[in-house]
Motif scaffolding. Structure first.
Motif, PDB file in Angstrom:
ATOM      1  N   ALA A  65      52.042 -28.641 -11.710  1.00 44.31           N
ATOM      2  CA  ALA A  65      51.904 -27.845 -10.479  1.00 44.31           C
ATOM      3  C   ALA A  65      51.483 -26.413 -10.809  1.00 44.31           C
ATOM      4  O   ALA A  65      50.598 -25.849 -10.145  1.00 44.31           O
ATOM      5  N   ILE A  66      52.099 -25.817 -11.822  1.00 43.46           N
ATOM      6  CA  ILE A  66      51.726 -24.452 -12.215  1.00 43.46           C
ATOM      7  C   ILE A  66      50.288 -24.415 -12.705  1.00 43.46           C
ATOM      8  O   ILE A  66      49.534 -23.484 -12.384  1.00 43.46           O
ATOM      9  N   ALA A  67      49.862 -25.421 -13.459  1.00 39.76           N
ATOM     10  CA  ALA A  67      48.490 -25.469 -13.955  1.00 39.76           C
ATOM     11  C   ALA A  67      47.495 -25.583 -12.799  1.00 39.76           C
ATOM     12  O   ALA A  67      46.473 -24.889 -12.771  1.00 39.76           O
ATOM     13  N   ILE A  68      47.785 -26.441 -11.835  1.00 43.48           N
ATOM     14  CA  ILE A  68      46.888 -26.616 -10.680  1.00 43.48           C
ATOM     15  C   ILE A  68      46.809 -25.329  -9.865  1.00 43.48           C
ATOM     16  O   ILE A  68      45.714 -24.890  -9.483  1.00 43.48           O
ATOM     17  N   ILE A  69      47.955 -24.714  -9.599  1.00 40.06           N
ATOM     18  CA  ILE A  69      47.968 -23.462  -8.833  1.00 40.06           C
ATOM     19  C   ILE A  69      47.200 -22.374  -9.583  1.00 40.06           C
ATOM     20  O   ILE A  69      46.431 -21.612  -8.979  1.00 40.06           O
ATOM     21  N   SER A  70      47.358 -22.309 -10.883  1.00 43.36           N
ATOM     22  CA  SER A  70      46.637 -21.304 -11.679  1.00 43.36           C
ATOM     23  C   SER A  70      45.135 -21.514 -11.617  1.00 43.36           C
ATOM     24  O   SER A  70      44.367 -20.547 -11.470  1.00 43.36           O
ATOM     25  N   VAL A  71      44.691 -22.758 -11.714  1.00 41.96           N
ATOM     26  CA  VAL A  71      43.258 -23.051 -11.642  1.00 41.96           C
ATOM     27  C   VAL A  71      42.719 -22.713 -10.252  1.00 41.96           C
ATOM     28  O   VAL A  71      41.621 -22.149 -10.129  1.00 41.96           O
ATOM     29  N   LEU A  72      43.482 -23.012  -9.209  1.00 45.68           N
ATOM     30  CA  LEU A  72      43.044 -22.683  -7.852  1.00 45.68           C
ATOM     31  C   LEU A  72      42.939 -21.173  -7.656  1.00 45.68           C
ATOM     32  O   LEU A  72      41.980 -20.681  -7.049  1.00 45.68           O
ATOM     33  N   ILE A  73      43.912 -20.432  -8.149  1.00 42.58           N
ATOM     34  CA  ILE A  73      43.860 -18.968  -8.039  1.00 42.58           C
ATOM     35  C   ILE A  73      42.668 -18.429  -8.816  1.00 42.58           C
ATOM     36  O   ILE A  73      41.936 -17.557  -8.329  1.00 42.58           O
ATOM     37  N   TRP A  74      42.448 -18.926 -10.026  1.00 39.01           N
ATOM     38  CA  TRP A  74      41.311 -18.486 -10.824  1.00 39.01           C
ATOM     39  C   TRP A  74      39.994 -18.806 -10.132  1.00 39.01           C
ATOM     40  O   TRP A  74      39.097 -17.958 -10.060  1.00 39.01           O
ATOM     41  N   ALA A  75      39.864 -20.023  -9.585  1.00 41.44           N
ATOM     42  CA  ALA A  75      38.625 -20.419  -8.899  1.00 41.44           C
ATOM     43  C   ALA A  75      38.404 -19.565  -7.652  1.00 41.44           C
ATOM     44  O   ALA A  75      37.277 -19.139  -7.366  1.00 41.44           O
ATOM     45  N   GLY A  76      39.483 -19.307  -6.900  1.00 39.03           N
ATOM     46  CA  GLY A  76      39.363 -18.451  -5.718  1.00 39.03           C
ATOM     47  C   GLY A  76      38.956 -17.039  -6.083  1.00 39.03           C
ATOM     48  O   GLY A  76      38.099 -16.430  -5.431  1.00 39.03           O
ATOM     49  N   HIS A  77      39.529 -16.510  -7.132  1.00 40.50           N
ATOM     50  CA  HIS A  77      39.175 -15.167  -7.583  1.00 40.50           C
ATOM     51  C   HIS A  77      37.716 -15.130  -8.051  1.00 40.50           C
ATOM     52  O   HIS A  77      36.971 -14.195  -7.729  1.00 40.50           O
ATOM     53  N   PHE A  78      37.292 -16.144  -8.783  1.00 38.33           N
ATOM     54  CA  PHE A  78      35.914 -16.221  -9.273  1.00 38.33           C
ATOM     55  C   PHE A  78      34.929 -16.312  -8.097  1.00 38.33           C
ATOM     56  O   PHE A  78      33.910 -15.616  -8.072  1.00 38.33           O
ATOM     57  N   ALA A  79      35.257 -17.144  -7.111  1.00 36.05           N
ATOM     58  CA  ALA A  79      34.389 -17.288  -5.939  1.00 36.05           C
ATOM     59  C   ALA A  79      34.343 -15.990  -5.144  1.00 36.05           C
ATOM     60  O   ALA A  79      33.279 -15.584  -4.657  1.00 36.05           O
ATOM     61  N   TRP A  80      35.483 -15.323  -4.993  1.00 38.32           N
ATOM     62  CA  TRP A  80      35.530 -14.073  -4.244  1.00 38.32           C
ATOM     63  C   TRP A  80      34.706 -13.000  -4.947  1.00 38.32           C
ATOM     64  O   TRP A  80      33.976 -12.252  -4.301  1.00 38.32           O
ATOM     65  N   ARG A  81      34.788 -12.922  -6.268  1.00 37.83           N
ATOM     66  CA  ARG A  81      34.011 -11.943  -7.014  1.00 37.83           C
ATOM     67  C   ARG A  81      32.514 -12.245  -6.936  1.00 37.83           C
ATOM     68  O   ARG A  81      31.700 -11.355  -6.928  1.00 37.83           O
ATOM     69  N   LYS A  82      32.167 -13.531  -6.883  1.00 32.54           N
ATOM     70  CA  LYS A  82      30.767 -13.929  -6.803  1.00 32.54           C
ATOM     71  C   LYS A  82      30.176 -13.539  -5.444  1.00 32.54           C
ATOM     72  O   LYS A  82      29.016 -13.157  -5.364  1.00 32.54           O
ATOM     73  N   MET A  83      30.998 -13.627  -4.383  1.00 36.59           N
ATOM     74  CA  MET A  83      30.528 -13.318  -3.035  1.00 36.59           C
ATOM     75  C   MET A  83      30.575 -11.816  -2.740  1.00 36.59           C
ATOM     76  O   MET A  83      29.945 -11.344  -1.805  1.00 36.59           O
ATOM     77  N   SER A  84      31.314 -11.057  -3.535  1.00 38.30           N
ATOM     78  CA  SER A  84      31.463  -9.630  -3.322  1.00 38.30           C
ATOM     79  C   SER A  84      30.142  -8.920  -3.630  1.00 38.30           C
ATOM     80  O   SER A  84      29.464  -9.249  -4.608  1.00 38.30           O
ATOM     81  N   PRO A  85      29.760  -7.920  -2.830  1.00 33.25           N
ATOM     82  CA  PRO A  85      28.493  -7.232  -3.061  1.00 33.25           C
ATOM     83  C   PRO A  85      28.486  -6.374  -4.332  1.00 33.25           C
ATOM     84  O   PRO A  85      27.433  -6.030  -4.833  1.00 33.25           O
ATOM     85  N   LEU A  86      29.660  -5.976  -4.838  1.00 38.22           N
ATOM     86  CA  LEU A  86      29.692  -5.125  -6.032  1.00 38.22           C
ATOM     87  C   LEU A  86      29.630  -5.963  -7.228  1.00 38.22           C
ATOM     88  O   LEU A  86      29.982  -6.481  -7.986  1.00 38.22           O
TER      89      LEU A  86
END
Length: 93
Positions: free
Chosen positions: A72-93
């Motif tokens: 569960a911790i591994a899955i949550i960590s991967v989801l947080i990492w993927a969300g952060h990566f996607a958010w940074r990719k969509m960010s204009p900066l």
């Protein structure tokens, strides 16, 4: 004092200097320091062992859920990492 300074919080750093300035011989200090170190190691080691045994009695079923919690911790960590990566990719900066 040489036998007990390890057990007293705060004196562990100051006591060797005070004992070094006293007229205690080096042989006597080494002997008492070794005995005190052995007593401290036995006391702390035994305390840790007893505490671990008591903790295992109270939380004995934790080993059964250990794998599930790890996954569960591994899955949550991967989801947080993927969300952060996607958010940074969509960010204009």
């Amino acid at each position: 004092m040489i036998l007990s300074f390890r057990f007293l919080y705060g004196l562990r750093t100051v006591a060797p200097f005070v004992i070094g300035m006293s007229p205690v011989s080096a042989k006597k200090f080494i002997l008492f320091n070794a005995v005190g170190a052995f007593a401290w190691a036995v006391a702390v080691g035994s305390g840790g062992y007893i505490f671990g045994q008591a903790l295992e009695i109270f939380i004995g079923k934790l080993k059964h859920y250990e794998g599930v919690v790890f996954v569960a911790i591994a899955i949550i960590s991967v989801l947080i990492w993927a969300g952060h990566f996607a958010w940074r990719k969509m960010s204009p900066l």
